[in-house]
Design a protein around this motif. Structure first.
Motif, PDB file in Angstrom:
ATOM      1  N   SER A  25     -19.217 -47.631  21.619  1.00  0.00           N
ATOM      2  CA  SER A  25     -17.914 -48.168  21.223  1.00  0.00           C
ATOM      3  C   SER A  25     -18.086 -49.545  20.588  1.00  0.00           C
ATOM      4  O   SER A  25     -18.858 -50.379  21.048  1.00  0.00           O
ATOM      5  N   GLY A  26     -17.361 -49.762  19.524  1.00  0.00           N
ATOM      6  CA  GLY A  26     -17.433 -51.037  18.812  1.00  0.00           C
ATOM      7  C   GLY A  26     -18.516 -51.102  17.766  1.00  0.00           C
ATOM      8  O   GLY A  26     -18.566 -52.061  16.988  1.00  0.00           O
ATOM      9  N   ILE A  27     -19.415 -50.110  17.709  1.00  0.00           N
ATOM     10  CA  ILE A  27     -20.473 -50.090  16.696  1.00  0.00           C
ATOM     11  C   ILE A  27     -19.955 -49.339  15.471  1.00  0.00           C
ATOM     12  O   ILE A  27     -19.492 -48.196  15.595  1.00  0.00           O
ATOM     13  N   PRO A  28     -20.016 -49.912  14.293  1.00  0.00           N
ATOM     14  CA  PRO A  28     -19.515 -49.230  13.089  1.00  0.00           C
ATOM     15  C   PRO A  28     -20.486 -48.131  12.620  1.00  0.00           C
ATOM     16  O   PRO A  28     -21.165 -48.267  11.592  1.00  0.00           O
ATOM     17  N   LEU A  29     -20.552 -47.056  13.381  1.00  0.00           N
ATOM     18  CA  LEU A  29     -21.516 -46.000  13.072  1.00  0.00           C
ATOM     19  C   LEU A  29     -21.229 -45.331  11.730  1.00  0.00           C
ATOM     20  O   LEU A  29     -22.160 -45.024  10.972  1.00  0.00           O
ATOM     21  N   VAL A  30     -19.960 -45.087  11.442  1.00  0.00           N
ATOM     22  CA  VAL A  30     -19.613 -44.407  10.190  1.00  0.00           C
ATOM     23  C   VAL A  30     -20.002 -45.261   8.989  1.00  0.00           C
ATOM     24  O   VAL A  30     -20.575 -44.769   8.005  1.00  0.00           O
ATOM     25  N   HIS A  31     -19.718 -46.543   9.060  1.00  0.00           N
ATOM     26  CA  HIS A  31     -20.067 -47.430   7.942  1.00  0.00           C
ATOM     27  C   HIS A  31     -21.585 -47.534   7.778  1.00  0.00           C
ATOM     28  O   HIS A  31     -22.099 -47.544   6.650  1.00  0.00           O
ATOM     29  N   ALA A  32     -22.296 -47.602   8.911  1.00  0.00           N
ATOM     30  CA  ALA A  32     -23.759 -47.673   8.830  1.00  0.00           C
ATOM     31  C   ALA A  32     -24.330 -46.386   8.245  1.00  0.00           C
ATOM     32  O   ALA A  32     -25.248 -46.424   7.405  1.00  0.00           O
ATOM     33  N   ALA A  33     -23.790 -45.233   8.672  1.00  0.00           N
ATOM     34  CA  ALA A  33     -24.274 -43.963   8.142  1.00  0.00           C
ATOM     35  C   ALA A  33     -23.960 -43.826   6.659  1.00  0.00           C
ATOM     36  O   ALA A  33     -24.775 -43.295   5.888  1.00  0.00           O
ATOM     37  N   PHE A  34     -22.809 -44.331   6.238  1.00  0.00           N
ATOM     38  CA  PHE A  34     -22.460 -44.265   4.822  1.00  0.00           C
ATOM     39  C   PHE A  34     -23.392 -45.142   3.992  1.00  0.00           C
ATOM     40  O   PHE A  34     -23.863 -44.733   2.915  1.00  0.00           O
ATOM     41  N   GLY A  35     -23.677 -46.346   4.467  1.00  0.00           N
ATOM     42  CA  GLY A  35     -24.615 -47.211   3.743  1.00  0.00           C
ATOM     43  C   GLY A  35     -26.011 -46.621   3.671  1.00  0.00           C
ATOM     44  O   GLY A  35     -26.673 -46.685   2.626  1.00  0.00           O
ATOM     45  N   LEU A  36     -26.468 -46.016   4.774  1.00  0.00           N
ATOM     46  CA  LEU A  36     -27.772 -45.375   4.771  1.00  0.00           C
ATOM     47  C   LEU A  36     -27.794 -44.170   3.829  1.00  0.00           C
ATOM     48  O   LEU A  36     -28.822 -43.904   3.180  1.00  0.00           O
ATOM     49  N   THR A  37     -26.668 -43.469   3.735  1.00  0.00           N
ATOM     50  CA  THR A  37     -26.585 -42.342   2.804  1.00  0.00           C
ATOM     51  C   THR A  37     -26.742 -42.808   1.371  1.00  0.00           C
ATOM     52  O   THR A  37     -27.471 -42.185   0.573  1.00  0.00           O
TER      53      THR A  37
END
Length: 504
Positions: A25-37
Protein backbone atom coordinates in the motif's frame (compact mmCIF):
# COMPACT_ATOMS: atom_id res chain seq x y z
CA UNK A 1 10.94 -8.54 -22.34
CA UNK A 2 8.42 -5.73 -22.88
CA UNK A 3 5.58 -8.23 -23.32
CA UNK A 4 5.92 -9.72 -19.83
CA UNK A 5 6.35 -6.29 -18.23
CA UNK A 6 3.14 -5.01 -19.84
CA UNK A 7 1.42 -8.20 -18.69
CA UNK A 8 2.51 -7.39 -15.14
CA UNK A 9 1.05 -3.90 -15.65
CA UNK A 10 -2.30 -5.39 -16.73
CA UNK A 11 -2.32 -7.76 -13.75
CA UNK A 12 -1.66 -4.88 -11.34
CA UNK A 13 -4.53 -2.89 -12.84
CA UNK A 14 -7.00 -5.79 -12.65
CA UNK A 15 -6.00 -7.63 -9.46
CA UNK A 16 -4.90 -4.56 -7.45
CA UNK A 17 -2.62 -6.36 -4.94
CA UNK A 18 -1.72 -3.05 -3.29
CA UNK A 19 -5.27 -2.91 -1.90
CA UNK A 20 -5.10 -6.16 0.10
CA UNK A 21 -1.34 -6.53 0.76
CA UNK A 22 -0.40 -3.96 3.44
CA UNK A 23 3.28 -3.99 2.49
CA UNK A 24 2.41 -2.75 -1.02
CA UNK A 25 0.00 0.00 0.00
CA UNK A 26 1.23 3.46 -0.90
CA UNK A 27 3.71 2.17 -3.50
CA UNK A 28 2.93 3.47 -7.02
CA UNK A 29 3.17 0.03 -8.60
CA UNK A 30 1.13 0.90 -11.69
CA UNK A 31 3.22 3.97 -12.47
CA UNK A 32 6.45 2.03 -11.92
CA UNK A 33 5.26 -0.79 -14.18
CA UNK A 34 4.23 1.69 -16.86
CA UNK A 35 7.63 3.40 -16.78
CA UNK A 36 9.41 0.05 -16.95
CA UNK A 37 7.20 -0.91 -19.89
CA UNK A 38 8.26 2.20 -21.80
CA UNK A 39 11.91 1.41 -21.14
CA UNK A 40 11.54 -2.22 -22.26
CA UNK A 41 9.64 -1.20 -25.39
CA UNK A 42 12.42 1.22 -26.32
CA UNK A 43 15.03 -1.52 -25.82
CA UNK A 44 13.03 -4.04 -27.87
CA UNK A 45 12.65 -1.53 -30.69
CA UNK A 46 16.38 -0.77 -30.67
CA UNK A 47 17.18 -4.50 -30.67
CA UNK A 48 14.60 -4.99 -33.46
CA UNK A 49 12.47 -7.36 -31.43
CA UNK A 50 9.47 -5.11 -31.99
CA UNK A 51 8.31 -3.22 -35.06
CA UNK A 52 5.78 -0.59 -33.93
CA UNK A 53 2.77 -0.42 -36.25
CA UNK A 54 -0.15 1.98 -36.07
CA UNK A 55 -3.35 -0.04 -35.86
CA UNK A 56 -6.54 1.70 -37.08
CA UNK A 57 -8.22 1.75 -33.66
CA UNK A 58 -5.32 3.55 -32.00
CA UNK A 59 -6.15 6.90 -33.61
CA UNK A 60 -9.85 6.64 -32.77
CA UNK A 61 -9.20 5.53 -29.18
CA UNK A 62 -6.80 8.38 -28.46
CA UNK A 63 -9.14 10.87 -30.16
CA UNK A 64 -12.07 9.65 -28.05
CA UNK A 65 -10.16 9.87 -24.76
CA UNK A 66 -8.77 13.32 -25.68
CA UNK A 67 -12.26 14.54 -26.59
CA UNK A 68 -13.57 13.18 -23.28
CA UNK A 69 -10.93 15.21 -21.44
CA UNK A 70 -11.81 18.30 -23.49
CA UNK A 71 -15.54 18.05 -22.75
CA UNK A 72 -14.72 17.68 -19.06
CA UNK A 73 -12.56 20.82 -19.19
CA UNK A 74 -15.42 22.72 -20.85
CA UNK A 75 -18.29 21.48 -18.69
CA UNK A 76 -16.69 20.64 -15.33
CA UNK A 77 -13.20 22.22 -15.02
CA UNK A 78 -12.98 21.33 -11.33
CA UNK A 79 -13.13 17.62 -12.15
CA UNK A 80 -10.53 17.76 -14.93
CA UNK A 81 -7.56 16.82 -12.76
CA UNK A 82 -9.18 13.67 -11.37
CA UNK A 83 -10.87 12.54 -14.59
CA UNK A 84 -7.91 13.54 -16.72
CA UNK A 85 -5.65 11.27 -14.67
CA UNK A 86 -8.07 8.36 -15.09
CA UNK A 87 -8.31 8.91 -18.85
CA UNK A 88 -4.52 9.20 -19.12
CA UNK A 89 -4.13 5.90 -17.23
CA UNK A 90 -6.54 4.15 -19.59
CA UNK A 91 -4.75 5.63 -22.62
CA UNK A 92 -1.36 4.59 -21.24
CA UNK A 93 -2.44 1.00 -20.60
CA UNK A 94 -4.02 0.81 -24.06
CA UNK A 95 -0.89 2.10 -25.83
CA UNK A 96 1.40 -0.10 -23.74
CA UNK A 97 -0.53 -3.25 -24.62
CA UNK A 98 -0.81 -2.22 -28.29
CA UNK A 99 2.95 -1.86 -28.70
CA UNK A 100 4.57 -4.17 -26.15
CA UNK A 101 2.44 -7.25 -26.94
CA UNK A 102 2.76 -6.93 -30.74
CA UNK A 103 4.58 -10.24 -31.26
CA UNK A 104 3.62 -13.94 -31.15
CA UNK A 105 5.16 -14.32 -27.68
CA UNK A 106 3.53 -11.09 -26.56
CA UNK A 107 0.08 -12.24 -27.67
CA UNK A 108 0.48 -15.52 -25.83
CA UNK A 109 1.78 -13.80 -22.69
CA UNK A 110 -1.10 -11.32 -22.75
CA UNK A 111 -3.65 -14.12 -23.18
CA UNK A 112 -2.12 -16.05 -20.28
CA UNK A 113 -2.27 -12.93 -18.10
CA UNK A 114 -5.90 -12.10 -18.89
CA UNK A 115 -6.96 -15.72 -18.41
CA UNK A 116 -4.99 -15.94 -15.16
CA UNK A 117 -6.70 -12.80 -13.83
CA UNK A 118 -10.11 -14.18 -14.82
CA UNK A 119 -9.40 -17.53 -13.14
CA UNK A 120 -8.14 -15.86 -9.94
CA UNK A 121 -11.13 -13.55 -9.62
CA UNK A 122 -13.49 -16.43 -10.44
CA UNK A 123 -11.98 -18.65 -7.72
CA UNK A 124 -12.17 -15.80 -5.22
CA UNK A 125 -15.84 -15.24 -6.06
CA UNK A 126 -16.73 -18.95 -5.80
CA UNK A 127 -14.96 -19.30 -2.42
CA UNK A 128 -16.76 -16.15 -1.31
CA UNK A 129 -20.14 -17.73 -2.09
CA UNK A 130 -19.59 -20.58 0.40
CA UNK A 131 -18.48 -18.45 3.34
CA UNK A 132 -20.98 -17.87 6.18
CA UNK A 133 -22.68 -14.51 6.49
CA UNK A 134 -21.11 -11.95 8.80
CA UNK A 135 -21.58 -8.33 9.81
CA UNK A 136 -19.64 -5.90 7.61
CA UNK A 137 -19.06 -2.19 8.14
CA UNK A 138 -19.22 0.07 5.08
CA UNK A 139 -18.24 3.71 4.68
CA UNK A 140 -20.74 6.17 6.19
CA UNK A 141 -21.91 7.40 2.77
CA UNK A 142 -21.80 3.99 1.05
CA UNK A 143 -25.39 2.88 1.68
CA UNK A 144 -25.33 0.59 -1.32
CA UNK A 145 -22.34 -1.35 0.01
CA UNK A 146 -20.51 -0.99 -3.32
CA UNK A 147 -17.15 -0.13 -1.79
CA UNK A 148 -14.93 -2.05 0.61
CA UNK A 149 -16.53 -3.65 3.64
CA UNK A 150 -14.76 -4.40 6.92
CA UNK A 151 -15.91 -7.53 8.84
CA UNK A 152 -16.34 -7.19 12.61
CA UNK A 153 -16.53 -10.94 13.37
CA UNK A 154 -20.22 -11.16 14.29
CA UNK A 155 -22.40 -13.74 12.51
CA UNK A 156 -25.70 -12.62 11.06
CA UNK A 157 -28.65 -13.58 8.90
CA UNK A 158 -30.10 -10.16 8.06
CA UNK A 159 -28.95 -6.54 8.19
CA UNK A 160 -31.03 -6.04 11.33
CA UNK A 161 -28.84 -8.53 13.21
CA UNK A 162 -25.82 -6.30 12.60
CA UNK A 163 -27.55 -3.23 14.03
CA UNK A 164 -28.10 -4.83 17.43
CA UNK A 165 -25.43 -3.61 19.88
CA UNK A 166 -22.96 -2.64 17.12
CA UNK A 167 -19.32 -1.87 18.01
CA UNK A 168 -19.69 1.40 16.06
CA UNK A 169 -22.91 3.20 17.00
CA UNK A 170 -24.87 4.41 13.95
CA UNK A 171 -22.43 2.51 11.73
CA UNK A 172 -23.35 1.57 8.17
CA UNK A 173 -23.60 -2.19 8.72
CA UNK A 174 -24.50 -4.86 6.18
CA UNK A 175 -24.88 -8.62 6.41
CA UNK A 176 -22.67 -10.09 3.67
CA UNK A 177 -20.34 -13.02 3.01
CA UNK A 178 -16.63 -12.19 3.54
CA UNK A 179 -14.26 -13.59 0.95
CA UNK A 180 -10.53 -14.00 0.26
CA UNK A 181 -8.29 -11.01 -0.44
CA UNK A 182 -10.52 -8.67 1.53
CA UNK A 183 -13.52 -9.16 -0.77
CA UNK A 184 -17.19 -9.53 0.13
CA UNK A 185 -20.53 -10.08 -1.52
CA UNK A 186 -23.05 -7.33 -2.27
CA UNK A 187 -26.67 -8.25 -1.54
CA UNK A 188 -25.51 -11.88 -1.58
CA UNK A 189 -24.03 -11.57 -5.10
CA UNK A 190 -20.39 -12.56 -5.56
CA UNK A 191 -17.89 -10.01 -6.81
CA UNK A 192 -14.21 -9.03 -6.66
CA UNK A 193 -12.87 -5.61 -5.62
CA UNK A 194 -11.63 -2.38 -7.19
CA UNK A 195 -12.75 -1.98 -10.79
CA UNK A 196 -14.47 -5.40 -10.63
CA UNK A 197 -16.45 -4.72 -7.44
CA UNK A 198 -19.66 -4.81 -9.50
CA UNK A 199 -20.89 -8.43 -10.04
CA UNK A 200 -21.95 -7.53 -13.59
CA UNK A 201 -18.49 -6.24 -14.49
CA UNK A 202 -16.77 -9.29 -13.00
CA UNK A 203 -19.05 -11.57 -15.05
CA UNK A 204 -18.36 -9.66 -18.27
CA UNK A 205 -14.59 -9.71 -17.76
CA UNK A 206 -14.61 -13.46 -17.08
CA UNK A 207 -16.88 -14.14 -20.06
CA UNK A 208 -14.59 -12.19 -22.39
CA UNK A 209 -11.65 -14.41 -21.35
CA UNK A 210 -13.34 -17.66 -22.50
CA UNK A 211 -12.15 -17.47 -26.14
CA UNK A 212 -8.59 -16.86 -24.93
CA UNK A 213 -8.78 -19.97 -22.74
CA UNK A 214 -9.73 -22.06 -25.75
CA UNK A 215 -7.10 -20.43 -27.98
CA UNK A 216 -4.35 -21.21 -25.47
CA UNK A 217 -5.40 -24.88 -25.45
CA UNK A 218 -5.39 -25.23 -29.23
CA UNK A 219 -2.56 -27.15 -30.85
CA UNK A 220 -0.04 -25.06 -32.66
CA UNK A 221 -0.56 -25.45 -36.36
CA UNK A 222 2.08 -25.22 -39.01
CA UNK A 223 2.29 -22.48 -41.59
CA UNK A 224 -0.30 -22.25 -44.29
CA UNK A 225 0.48 -23.94 -47.60
CA UNK A 226 2.36 -21.57 -49.87
CA UNK A 227 0.73 -20.31 -53.05
CA UNK A 228 2.44 -20.38 -56.44
CA UNK A 229 3.37 -17.04 -58.02
CA UNK A 230 0.40 -17.20 -60.38
CA UNK A 231 -2.06 -17.42 -57.50
CA UNK A 232 -3.78 -20.48 -59.00
CA UNK A 233 -4.22 -22.05 -55.62
CA UNK A 234 -2.24 -24.07 -53.13
CA UNK A 235 0.62 -26.11 -54.44
CA UNK A 236 -0.32 -29.75 -54.91
CA UNK A 237 1.54 -32.14 -52.62
CA UNK A 238 4.04 -34.49 -54.18
CA UNK A 239 2.84 -38.10 -54.62
CA UNK A 240 4.01 -40.34 -51.82
CA UNK A 241 7.02 -42.42 -52.69
CA UNK A 242 7.31 -46.02 -51.67
CA UNK A 243 9.69 -46.52 -48.79
CA UNK A 244 12.79 -48.57 -49.66
CA UNK A 245 12.84 -52.13 -48.45
CA UNK A 246 14.98 -52.74 -45.37
CA UNK A 247 18.30 -54.50 -46.01
CA UNK A 248 18.40 -58.19 -45.52
CA UNK A 249 19.03 -59.19 -41.93
CA UNK A 250 18.13 -55.72 -40.48
CA UNK A 251 16.11 -55.70 -37.26
CA UNK A 252 12.68 -54.04 -37.65
CA UNK A 253 11.49 -51.44 -35.13
CA UNK A 254 8.72 -52.71 -32.86
CA UNK A 255 5.29 -51.69 -34.13
CA UNK A 256 2.48 -50.32 -31.98
CA UNK A 257 -0.37 -52.69 -31.11
CA UNK A 258 -3.28 -52.58 -33.51
CA UNK A 259 -5.56 -50.91 -30.92
CA UNK A 260 -3.03 -48.14 -30.18
CA UNK A 261 -2.87 -45.98 -33.28
CA UNK A 262 -1.64 -42.45 -33.91
CA UNK A 263 -5.23 -41.30 -34.28
CA UNK A 264 -6.20 -42.77 -30.91
CA UNK A 265 -3.17 -41.21 -29.24
CA UNK A 266 -3.91 -37.80 -30.74
CA UNK A 267 -7.52 -38.00 -29.57
CA UNK A 268 -6.40 -38.98 -26.07
CA UNK A 269 -3.99 -36.03 -25.99
CA UNK A 270 -6.75 -33.68 -27.18
CA UNK A 271 -9.05 -34.97 -24.43
CA UNK A 272 -6.38 -34.33 -21.80
CA UNK A 273 -5.87 -30.81 -23.11
CA UNK A 274 -9.61 -30.20 -22.98
CA UNK A 275 -9.93 -31.10 -19.28
CA UNK A 276 -8.48 -27.86 -17.86
CA UNK A 277 -10.41 -25.84 -20.46
CA UNK A 278 -13.67 -27.50 -19.44
CA UNK A 279 -12.87 -26.89 -15.77
CA UNK A 280 -12.29 -23.17 -16.39
CA UNK A 281 -15.47 -22.85 -18.48
CA UNK A 282 -17.54 -24.59 -15.80
CA UNK A 283 -16.00 -22.45 -13.03
CA UNK A 284 -16.75 -19.22 -14.93
CA UNK A 285 -20.30 -20.41 -15.59
CA UNK A 286 -20.83 -21.19 -11.90
CA UNK A 287 -19.46 -17.79 -10.92
CA UNK A 288 -21.72 -16.00 -13.42
CA UNK A 289 -24.76 -17.81 -11.99
CA UNK A 290 -23.71 -16.91 -8.43
CA UNK A 291 -23.28 -13.27 -9.41
CA UNK A 292 -26.93 -13.23 -10.53
CA UNK A 293 -25.92 -11.05 -13.46
CA UNK A 294 -28.35 -11.14 -16.37
CA UNK A 295 -25.87 -9.34 -18.62
CA UNK A 296 -23.14 -11.79 -17.58
CA UNK A 297 -25.30 -14.77 -18.53
CA UNK A 298 -26.10 -13.27 -21.93
CA UNK A 299 -22.41 -12.63 -22.64
CA UNK A 300 -21.40 -16.11 -21.40
CA UNK A 301 -23.94 -17.80 -23.66
CA UNK A 302 -23.10 -15.56 -26.62
CA UNK A 303 -19.37 -16.22 -26.35
CA UNK A 304 -19.84 -19.96 -25.87
CA UNK A 305 -22.36 -20.04 -28.72
CA UNK A 306 -20.00 -18.31 -31.16
CA UNK A 307 -17.15 -20.59 -30.10
CA UNK A 308 -19.28 -23.75 -30.42
CA UNK A 309 -20.59 -22.68 -33.82
CA UNK A 310 -17.05 -22.01 -35.00
CA UNK A 311 -15.88 -25.48 -33.97
CA UNK A 312 -18.93 -27.68 -34.37
CA UNK A 313 -21.42 -25.89 -36.62
CA UNK A 314 -24.93 -27.23 -36.06
CA UNK A 315 -23.81 -29.34 -33.11
CA UNK A 316 -22.57 -26.16 -31.46
CA UNK A 317 -26.01 -24.58 -31.73
CA UNK A 318 -27.57 -27.69 -30.18
CA UNK A 319 -25.02 -27.65 -27.33
CA UNK A 320 -25.72 -23.97 -26.65
CA UNK A 321 -29.47 -24.73 -26.52
CA UNK A 322 -28.82 -27.31 -23.79
CA UNK A 323 -26.57 -25.00 -21.74
CA UNK A 324 -28.65 -21.83 -22.08
CA UNK A 325 -31.97 -22.66 -20.37
CA UNK A 326 -30.46 -23.98 -17.08
CA UNK A 327 -28.25 -20.90 -16.76
CA UNK A 328 -31.15 -18.56 -17.48
CA UNK A 329 -33.23 -20.45 -14.92
CA UNK A 330 -30.58 -20.49 -12.17
CA UNK A 331 -28.90 -17.16 -12.79
CA UNK A 332 -30.12 -13.59 -12.90
CA UNK A 333 -32.44 -11.81 -10.53
CA UNK A 334 -36.19 -12.20 -10.33
CA UNK A 335 -39.19 -10.78 -8.52
CA UNK A 336 -39.26 -7.26 -7.11
CA UNK A 337 -35.46 -6.95 -7.24
CA UNK A 338 -35.39 -7.57 -10.99
CA UNK A 339 -38.33 -5.22 -11.64
CA UNK A 340 -36.72 -2.47 -9.60
CA UNK A 341 -33.44 -2.89 -11.48
CA UNK A 342 -35.19 -2.73 -14.87
CA UNK A 343 -37.14 0.39 -13.92
CA UNK A 344 -33.94 1.98 -12.65
CA UNK A 345 -32.17 1.31 -15.95
CA UNK A 346 -35.07 2.77 -17.95
CA UNK A 347 -34.99 5.93 -15.83
CA UNK A 348 -31.22 6.24 -16.36
CA UNK A 349 -31.69 5.98 -20.13
CA UNK A 350 -34.26 8.78 -19.99
CA UNK A 351 -31.86 10.95 -18.03
CA UNK A 352 -29.12 10.22 -20.59
CA UNK A 353 -31.29 11.58 -23.41
CA UNK A 354 -32.17 14.59 -21.29
CA UNK A 355 -28.44 15.33 -20.79
CA UNK A 356 -27.84 15.07 -24.54
CA UNK A 357 -30.66 17.54 -25.25
CA UNK A 358 -29.67 19.91 -22.43
CA UNK A 359 -26.03 20.15 -23.57
CA UNK A 360 -27.00 20.29 -27.27
CA UNK A 361 -25.03 17.18 -28.06
CA UNK A 362 -21.76 18.26 -26.40
CA UNK A 363 -22.04 16.16 -23.23
CA UNK A 364 -21.71 16.82 -19.52
CA UNK A 365 -18.07 15.70 -19.24
CA UNK A 366 -16.37 12.37 -18.57
CA UNK A 367 -17.44 10.74 -15.32
CA UNK A 368 -20.10 13.38 -14.59
CA UNK A 369 -23.22 11.33 -15.32
CA UNK A 370 -23.59 10.22 -11.69
CA UNK A 371 -23.44 13.81 -10.45
CA UNK A 372 -26.02 14.96 -13.00
CA UNK A 373 -28.36 12.00 -12.45
CA UNK A 374 -31.15 12.20 -9.89
CA UNK A 375 -30.40 8.59 -8.93
CA UNK A 376 -26.68 9.18 -8.45
CA UNK A 377 -25.81 6.26 -10.79
CA UNK A 378 -24.11 5.86 -14.15
CA UNK A 379 -25.99 5.15 -17.37
CA UNK A 380 -25.57 1.34 -17.32
CA UNK A 381 -25.12 1.55 -21.09
CA UNK A 382 -21.71 2.39 -22.53
CA UNK A 383 -23.10 3.75 -25.80
CA UNK A 384 -25.49 6.20 -24.13
CA UNK A 385 -22.87 6.98 -21.47
CA UNK A 386 -20.46 8.06 -24.20
CA UNK A 387 -23.18 10.13 -25.88
CA UNK A 388 -24.35 11.85 -22.68
CA UNK A 389 -20.86 12.54 -21.25
CA UNK A 390 -18.79 13.21 -24.40
CA UNK A 391 -21.54 14.23 -26.80
CA UNK A 392 -22.53 12.93 -30.20
CA UNK A 393 -18.99 13.27 -31.54
CA UNK A 394 -17.65 11.22 -28.63
CA UNK A 395 -20.31 8.58 -29.24
CA UNK A 396 -19.22 8.25 -32.87
CA UNK A 397 -15.54 8.03 -31.91
CA UNK A 398 -16.30 5.35 -29.33
CA UNK A 399 -18.26 3.36 -31.92
CA UNK A 400 -15.36 3.64 -34.37
CA UNK A 401 -12.97 2.27 -31.73
CA UNK A 402 -15.24 -0.75 -31.34
CA UNK A 403 -15.65 -1.21 -35.09
CA UNK A 404 -11.94 -0.97 -35.90
CA UNK A 405 -11.01 -3.27 -33.01
CA UNK A 406 -13.42 -5.94 -34.29
CA UNK A 407 -12.45 -5.50 -37.95
CA UNK A 408 -8.75 -6.17 -37.29
CA UNK A 409 -9.03 -9.76 -35.96
CA UNK A 410 -11.82 -10.57 -38.42
CA UNK A 411 -9.69 -9.44 -41.38
CA UNK A 412 -6.68 -11.43 -40.19
CA UNK A 413 -8.81 -14.50 -39.44
CA UNK A 414 -10.63 -14.59 -42.79
CA UNK A 415 -8.15 -12.68 -44.95
CA UNK A 416 -5.75 -14.15 -47.50
CA UNK A 417 -2.57 -13.48 -45.52
CA UNK A 418 0.40 -15.60 -44.48
CA UNK A 419 0.67 -15.23 -40.71
CA UNK A 420 2.10 -17.50 -38.04
CA UNK A 421 0.27 -19.94 -35.77
CA UNK A 422 -0.10 -17.45 -32.91
CA UNK A 423 -1.90 -14.86 -35.04
CA UNK A 424 -4.12 -17.53 -36.59
CA UNK A 425 -5.12 -18.84 -33.15
CA UNK A 426 -5.69 -15.53 -31.42
CA UNK A 427 -7.45 -13.67 -34.26
CA UNK A 428 -10.78 -15.57 -33.87
CA UNK A 429 -10.38 -15.57 -30.08
CA UNK A 430 -10.01 -11.78 -29.89
CA UNK A 431 -12.88 -11.36 -32.36
CA UNK A 432 -15.25 -13.49 -30.26
CA UNK A 433 -14.09 -11.76 -27.07
CA UNK A 434 -14.85 -8.35 -28.56
CA UNK A 435 -18.25 -9.57 -29.76
CA UNK A 436 -19.01 -10.50 -26.16
CA UNK A 437 -17.87 -7.06 -25.04
CA UNK A 438 -20.04 -5.44 -27.73
CA UNK A 439 -23.07 -7.12 -26.16
CA UNK A 440 -22.08 -6.72 -22.53
CA UNK A 441 -21.34 -2.99 -22.58
CA UNK A 442 -24.92 -2.37 -23.71
CA UNK A 443 -25.82 -3.08 -20.08
CA UNK A 444 -22.72 -1.61 -18.36
CA UNK A 445 -20.96 1.76 -18.15
CA UNK A 446 -17.74 0.63 -19.82
CA UNK A 447 -16.94 3.63 -22.01
CA UNK A 448 -13.58 4.17 -20.24
CA UNK A 449 -13.08 0.74 -18.63
CA UNK A 450 -9.45 -0.41 -18.35
CA UNK A 451 -10.29 -4.06 -19.09
CA UNK A 452 -12.11 -3.08 -22.28
CA UNK A 453 -9.15 -1.01 -23.48
CA UNK A 454 -6.80 -3.91 -22.74
CA UNK A 455 -8.88 -5.95 -25.20
CA UNK A 456 -8.71 -3.09 -27.71
CA UNK A 457 -4.96 -3.13 -27.15
CA UNK A 458 -4.86 -6.89 -27.75
CA UNK A 459 -6.53 -6.31 -31.12
CA UNK A 460 -3.98 -3.62 -31.98
CA UNK A 461 -1.13 -5.91 -30.83
CA UNK A 462 -2.50 -8.68 -33.06
CA UNK A 463 -2.36 -6.26 -35.99
CA UNK A 464 1.28 -5.43 -35.26
CA UNK A 465 2.26 -9.08 -34.87
CA UNK A 466 0.50 -10.10 -38.10
CA UNK A 467 1.94 -7.21 -40.09
CA UNK A 468 5.44 -8.08 -38.91
CA UNK A 469 4.95 -11.59 -40.35
CA UNK A 470 3.23 -10.54 -43.58
CA UNK A 471 3.59 -7.02 -44.94
CA UNK A 472 0.40 -7.46 -46.95
CA UNK A 473 -1.67 -7.25 -43.76
CA UNK A 474 -3.43 -3.89 -43.90
CA UNK A 475 -6.69 -2.95 -42.22
CA UNK A 476 -8.16 0.49 -42.78
CA UNK A 477 -11.48 2.15 -41.99
CA UNK A 478 -12.78 3.94 -45.09
CA UNK A 479 -14.86 7.11 -45.13
CA UNK A 480 -17.86 5.03 -46.18
CA UNK A 481 -17.42 2.79 -43.15
CA UNK A 482 -17.12 5.82 -40.88
CA UNK A 483 -20.40 7.16 -42.25
CA UNK A 484 -22.13 3.80 -41.83
CA UNK A 485 -20.90 3.36 -38.23
CA UNK A 486 -21.94 6.87 -37.22
CA UNK A 487 -25.28 6.49 -38.99
CA UNK A 488 -25.83 3.19 -37.20
CA UNK A 489 -25.21 4.82 -33.83
CA UNK A 490 -27.69 7.60 -34.58
CA UNK A 491 -30.20 4.93 -35.61
CA UNK A 492 -29.66 3.15 -32.28
CA UNK A 493 -30.25 6.42 -30.42
CA UNK A 494 -33.44 7.03 -32.36
CA UNK A 495 -34.65 3.48 -31.73
CA UNK A 496 -33.96 3.73 -27.99
CA UNK A 497 -35.72 7.08 -27.84
CA UNK A 498 -38.83 5.66 -29.54
CA UNK A 499 -38.74 2.63 -27.20
CA UNK A 500 -38.56 4.86 -24.12
CA UNK A 501 -41.50 6.93 -25.36
CA UNK A 502 -43.44 3.73 -25.94
CA UNK A 503 -42.70 2.56 -22.38
CA UNK A 504 -43.99 5.88 -21.09
Amino acid sequence: MAAWVVCALCALVIIKPQEFIPALSGIPLVHAAFGLTLLCVALDVVWRRLRPTLAPQVVYALAFLAWAALTTALKRPAALEERGLQLATVAGVFLAVSVAAASPRGLRALAITLVGCAVLTTVVAIVQAFRPYGCMLAAPDDWGGKGELEPDGRPCETNLDCRRDPPVPDGNYRCERPGPLGTSTIDGRVRYRGSLADPNELSLMAGMSIPLVIALAERRGGPRPSRPPGGAGPRAPAPPSRAPAPPCGARLAPALPLLVTDRLLSRAAAALRALPVAAVLVAIGVMVVMSRSRAGIIVYLAVLGLTFIRWSGTLGVIAACFIGPPMLLLGGRSGDEASESSEERVELLREAFEMIRRTRGIGVGAGQFGDESSLGLTAHNAYLLAASETGLLGMCLFALVLYASIKVPLSIWLGDVEVGPAARRFAPAIFVSLCGALIGIFFLSWAYKDVLYMTFGASAALYGAARAEDGRVSVRVSAREVALVCGGMFAVLALLNVLLRFLG
